[in-house]
Design a protein around this motif. Structure first.
Motif, PDB file in Angstrom:
ATOM      1  N   ILE A  33      57.734 -22.589   6.909  1.00 42.58           N
ATOM      2  CA  ILE A  33      57.179 -21.281   7.246  1.00 42.58           C
ATOM      3  C   ILE A  33      55.673 -21.406   7.413  1.00 42.58           C
ATOM      4  CG2 ILE A  33      56.790 -18.950   6.373  1.00 42.58           C
ATOM      5  CD1 ILE A  33      59.578 -19.434   4.885  1.00 42.58           C
ATOM      6  N   ASP A  34      55.220 -20.993   8.578  1.00 42.08           N
ATOM      7  CA  ASP A  34      53.811 -21.053   8.899  1.00 42.08           C
ATOM      8  C   ASP A  34      53.173 -19.695   8.605  1.00 42.08           C
ATOM      9  OD1 ASP A  34      52.044 -23.064  10.483  1.00 42.08           O
ATOM     10  OD2 ASP A  34      51.511 -21.066  11.248  1.00 42.08           O
ATOM     11  N   ALA A  35      51.878 -19.705   8.302  1.00 36.83           N
ATOM     12  CA  ALA A  35      51.196 -18.431   8.039  1.00 36.83           C
ATOM     13  C   ALA A  35      51.304 -17.491   9.239  1.00 36.83           C
ATOM     14  CB  ALA A  35      49.733 -18.687   7.677  1.00 36.83           C
ATOM     15  N   ASP A  36      51.332 -18.068  10.452  1.00 36.86           N
ATOM     16  CA  ASP A  36      51.450 -17.229  11.652  1.00 36.86           C
ATOM     17  C   ASP A  36      52.803 -16.527  11.760  1.00 36.86           C
ATOM     18  OD1 ASP A  36      48.944 -17.964  12.383  1.00 36.86           O
ATOM     19  OD2 ASP A  36      49.592 -19.534  13.789  1.00 36.86           O
ATOM     20  N   ASP A  37      53.795 -17.046  11.051  1.00 32.67           N
ATOM     21  CA  ASP A  37      55.126 -16.439  11.097  1.00 32.67           C
ATOM     22  C   ASP A  37      55.193 -15.103  10.370  1.00 32.67           C
ATOM     23  OD1 ASP A  37      56.165 -18.656  12.408  1.00 32.67           O
ATOM     24  OD2 ASP A  37      56.744 -19.655  10.535  1.00 32.67           O
ATOM     25  N   MET A  38      54.130 -14.779   9.629  1.00 30.68           N
ATOM     26  CA  MET A  38      54.210 -13.599   8.772  1.00 30.68           C
ATOM     27  C   MET A  38      53.977 -12.297   9.533  1.00 30.68           C
ATOM     28  SD  MET A  38      55.078 -15.080   6.102  1.00 30.68           S
ATOM     29  CE  MET A  38      54.982 -13.952   4.732  1.00 30.68           C
ATOM     30  N   GLY A  39      53.496 -12.399  10.747  1.00 30.50           N
ATOM     31  CA  GLY A  39      53.308 -11.181  11.542  1.00 30.50           C
ATOM     32  C   GLY A  39      52.346 -10.205  10.902  1.00 30.50           C
ATOM     33  N   VAL A  40      51.165 -10.692  10.536  1.00 30.53           N
ATOM     34  CA  VAL A  40      50.187  -9.827   9.876  1.00 30.53           C
ATOM     35  C   VAL A  40      49.471  -8.973  10.919  1.00 30.53           C
ATOM     36  CG1 VAL A  40      48.094  -9.758   8.449  1.00 30.53           C
ATOM     37  CG2 VAL A  40      49.888 -11.467   7.987  1.00 30.53           C
ATOM     38  N   VAL A  41      49.379  -7.679  10.658  1.00 29.69           N
ATOM     39  CA  VAL A  41      48.689  -6.747  11.555  1.00 29.69           C
ATOM     40  C   VAL A  41      47.605  -6.030  10.753  1.00 29.69           C
ATOM     41  CG1 VAL A  41      48.930  -4.755  13.091  1.00 29.69           C
ATOM     42  CG2 VAL A  41      50.841  -6.381  12.835  1.00 29.69           C
ATOM     43  N   ALA A  42      46.343  -6.277  11.110  1.00 28.25           N
ATOM     44  CA  ALA A  42      45.238  -5.585  10.432  1.00 28.25           C
ATOM     45  C   ALA A  42      45.175  -4.140  10.919  1.00 28.25           C
ATOM     46  CB  ALA A  42      43.927  -6.304  10.726  1.00 28.25           C
ATOM     47  N   ARG A  43      44.801  -3.236  10.042  1.00 22.88           N
ATOM     48  CA  ARG A  43      44.727  -1.793  10.354  1.00 22.88           C
ATOM     49  C   ARG A  43      46.019  -1.316  11.030  1.00 22.88           C
ATOM     50  NH1 ARG A  43      40.136  -4.117  11.284  1.00 22.88           N
ATOM     51  NH2 ARG A  43      40.466  -4.327  13.522  1.00 22.88           N
ATOM     52  N   GLY A  44      47.129  -1.740  10.470  1.00 20.01           N
ATOM     53  CA  GLY A  44      48.425  -1.412  11.068  1.00 20.01           C
ATOM     54  C   GLY A  44      49.023  -0.130  10.505  1.00 20.01           C
ATOM     55  N   CYS A  45      50.084   0.301  11.175  1.00 23.82           N
ATOM     56  CA  CYS A  45      50.801   1.520  10.774  1.00 23.82           C
ATOM     57  C   CYS A  45      52.274   1.175  10.593  1.00 23.82           C
ATOM     58  CB  CYS A  45      50.738   2.570  11.875  1.00 23.82           C
ATOM     59  SG  CYS A  45      49.104   3.172  12.208  1.00 23.82           S
ATOM     60  N   LEU A  46      52.888   1.841   9.646  1.00 21.23           N
ATOM     61  CA  LEU A  46      54.338   1.747   9.499  1.00 21.23           C
ATOM     62  C   LEU A  46      54.883   3.157   9.433  1.00 21.23           C
ATOM     63  CD1 LEU A  46      56.617  -0.557   7.600  1.00 21.23           C
ATOM     64  CD2 LEU A  46      56.763   1.870   7.026  1.00 21.23           C
ATOM     65  N   LEU A  47      55.877   3.403  10.250  1.00 20.34           N
ATOM     66  CA  LEU A  47      56.496   4.724  10.280  1.00 20.34           C
ATOM     67  C   LEU A  47      57.946   4.594   9.828  1.00 20.34           C
ATOM     68  CD1 LEU A  47      56.255   7.734  11.188  1.00 20.34           C
ATOM     69  CD2 LEU A  47      57.040   6.972  13.446  1.00 20.34           C
ATOM     70  N   THR A  55      58.783   2.298  13.532  1.00 19.72           N
ATOM     71  CA  THR A  55      57.788   1.450  14.185  1.00 19.72           C
ATOM     72  C   THR A  55      56.943   0.783  13.110  1.00 19.72           C
ATOM     73  OG1 THR A  55      56.088   3.139  14.349  1.00 19.72           O
ATOM     74  CG2 THR A  55      57.540   2.941  16.225  1.00 19.72           C
ATOM     75  N   ALA A  56      56.417  -0.397  13.434  1.00 18.86           N
ATOM     76  CA  ALA A  56      55.501  -1.103  12.532  1.00 18.86           C
ATOM     77  C   ALA A  56      54.614  -1.971  13.409  1.00 18.86           C
ATOM     78  CB  ALA A  56      56.268  -1.958  11.532  1.00 18.86           C
ATOM     79  N   GLY A  57      53.323  -1.688  13.414  1.00 26.84           N
ATOM     80  CA  GLY A  57      52.410  -2.467  14.249  1.00 26.84           C
ATOM     81  C   GLY A  57      51.062  -1.792  14.319  1.00 26.84           C
ATOM     82  N   SER A  58      50.362  -2.041  15.416  1.00 29.87           N
ATOM     83  CA  SER A  58      49.033  -1.457  15.561  1.00 29.87           C
ATOM     84  C   SER A  58      49.163   0.041  15.850  1.00 29.87           C
ATOM     85  CB  SER A  58      48.294  -2.133  16.720  1.00 29.87           C
ATOM     86  OG  SER A  58      48.931  -1.792  17.938  1.00 29.87           O
ATOM     87  N   TYR A  59      48.085   0.781  15.594  1.00 26.91           N
ATOM     88  CA  TYR A  59      48.135   2.233  15.802  1.00 26.91           C
ATOM     89  C   TYR A  59      48.460   2.549  17.256  1.00 26.91           C
ATOM     90  CZ  TYR A  59      47.049   7.164  15.723  1.00 26.91           C
ATOM     91  OH  TYR A  59      47.144   8.522  15.836  1.00 26.91           O
TER      92      TYR A  59
END
Ligand SMILES: [Zn+2]
Length: 422
Positions: A33-47, A55-59
């Motif tokens: 598992i690579d760090a890039d696999d984590m799908g990190v989104v800064a200032r993200g939203c989860l609905l 939805t889960a991602g950028s605003y």
């Protein structure tokens, strides 16, 4: 503070989202598992809508849907500002013995003093047999609530502290009732019939014959347990005895999990590979040949480092060697009164990072998506993916690398359990 009754429809904004979406898009559980696999989104939203992630991602990606949800749900819609903190999938604890009566505090005194335990599992079996169903339900509810407050939103619970036909059916029925509680962790039950030889049986062979003849079929017919498990260990059950029991269970639709090489090297890992078990658990004393066999068989390794720490075993399972060989690793508590009275996967993550060399992102994947795979739930939980159940945690840190670094305190500020029905 962790909220007891969380809303089902809500927005979390200004979050450092750890979605695990790239990992969830891969075919099957991943060992590397690579760090890039984590799908990190800064200032993200989860609905979440009605307990499901929509939805889960950028605003920018979520804005239209958010506006729609606000008007749809009106005053029942909640809004959380995560303040840049991590938002991660709810934890999945894939190995517990959380349904029991009594405690073994006296055994802990003996352990700490270097003496053999005076009570042992027989004490827990006797106490569990004496407890009425309501007592067991109350104990279970208290424990599941504590687990949720520490981030666990799905928990596997093994039977195995009664070890009579009717008693095991009763424990599994309590598991089923526990799983129905709204807002509390989802429960996946495992029939751990070959857990110990109860005092009224002379030999493990006699007891396994009883299980196969009188217990497996009624348990399967009850329809609560999804898996079967056995304790393959010197002084408990041999590989042959475990195989007899687990093959009988498999013939009735209960897939095998297995306690293997926990306290000694006794042949459990090779058996797990031979049976194509979903997972082999503990693996403290596994050998390179065992690792190769598990990799070849496609077994998941469910490692329980808090148990080895509690018992003071001389080593931990070789997590990095397992991963390097292609065996996906999940982490679990093994919560039980005798050898691991720890219900916190946060503590397990810390021990795995400190004593197994797991990196933070690897440990996070091990308590979410890989654990979900081991329970056959990867399509439902384990990542912040639209369509999955809204099992979501807000943690009091802002960087993935801090997960498992701080320890001994609860970092979960909010633990949401999504809908259990869809
Ligand atoms: Zn166990």
């Amino acid at each position: 503070m962790v909220e007891a009754a969380a809303p089902r429809s809500y927005l979390i904004h200004n979050a450092t989202l750890v979605t695990l979406q790239p990992l969830a898009a891969a075919a099957g559980p991943q060992a590397r598992i690579d760090a890039d696999d984590m799908g990190v989104v800064a200032r993200g939203c989860l609905l979440a809508e009605n307990g499901v992630i929509t939805t889960a991602g950028s605003y920018a990606v979520c804005a239209e849907r958010i506006a729609h949800a606000r008007s749809r749900f009106g005053s029942s819609f909640a809004d959380y500002d995560a303040g840049g903190r991590l938002v991660v999938p709810g934890f999945v604890d894939a190995h517990t013995h959380a349904l029991f009566a009594g405690d073994r505090a006296a055994d802990f005194e003996d352990l700490a003093a270097g003496r053999p335990p005076r009570l042992g599992m027989a004490h827990t079996i006797a106490a569990t047999r004496r407890a009425c169903e309501d007592e067991l339900l109350t104990h279970g509810r208290e424990r599941l609530d504590l687990m949720r407050r520490h981030g666990t939103t799905t928990v596997e619970i093994k039977s195995g502290y009664d070890l009579t036909r009717d008693g095991e059916l009763r424990l599994l029925a309590v598991c089923e009732r526990l799983g129905r509680d709204a807002g509390q962790p989802r429960v996946i039950a495992t029939f751990c019939g070959a857990h110990a030889v109860p005092p009224e049986y002379g030999t493990a062979d006699d007891f396994v014959a009883y299980l196969c003849r009188d217990v497996v079929e009624p348990v399967a017919r009850q329809g609560v347990a999804r898996f079967a498990d056995a304790f393959c260990e010197i002084g408990f059950f041999s590989p042959d005895q475990c195989e007899r029991f687990l093959r009988r269970c498999a013939a009735h639709g209960l897939r095998a999990r297995l306690h293997a090489e926990e306290l000694s090297h006794s042949g459990g890992a090779q058996l797990a590979a031979r049976l194509r078990a979903v997972c082999a658990d503990h693996l403290t004393f596994i050998t390179p040949a065992d690792i190769a066999a598990l990799a070849h068989a496609g077994c998941i390794a469910v490692l329980c480092p808090a148990t080895a720490a509690f018992l003071g075993l001389p080593r931990q399972a070789p997590a990095r060697e397992l991963m390097a060989a292609g065996v996906p690793v999940a982490l679990a508590t093994d919560y039980n009164p005798g050898t691991c009275p720890c219900f916190s996967l946060q503590m397990v993550i810390h021990i795995a990072r400190r004593w197994m060399g797991l990196q933070a992102h690897e440990a996070l994947a091990a308590v979410t998506l890989n654990a979900a795979y081991s329970l056959g739930l990867a399509g439902e939980v384990g990542s912040l993916t639209p369509g999955k159940r809204a099992d979501v945690l807000i943690l009091g840190v802002r960087d993935v690398r801090e997960v498992g670094y701080w320890f001994g305190a609860n970092l979960v500020s909010h633990a949401f359990v999504g809908t259990k029905s869809g």
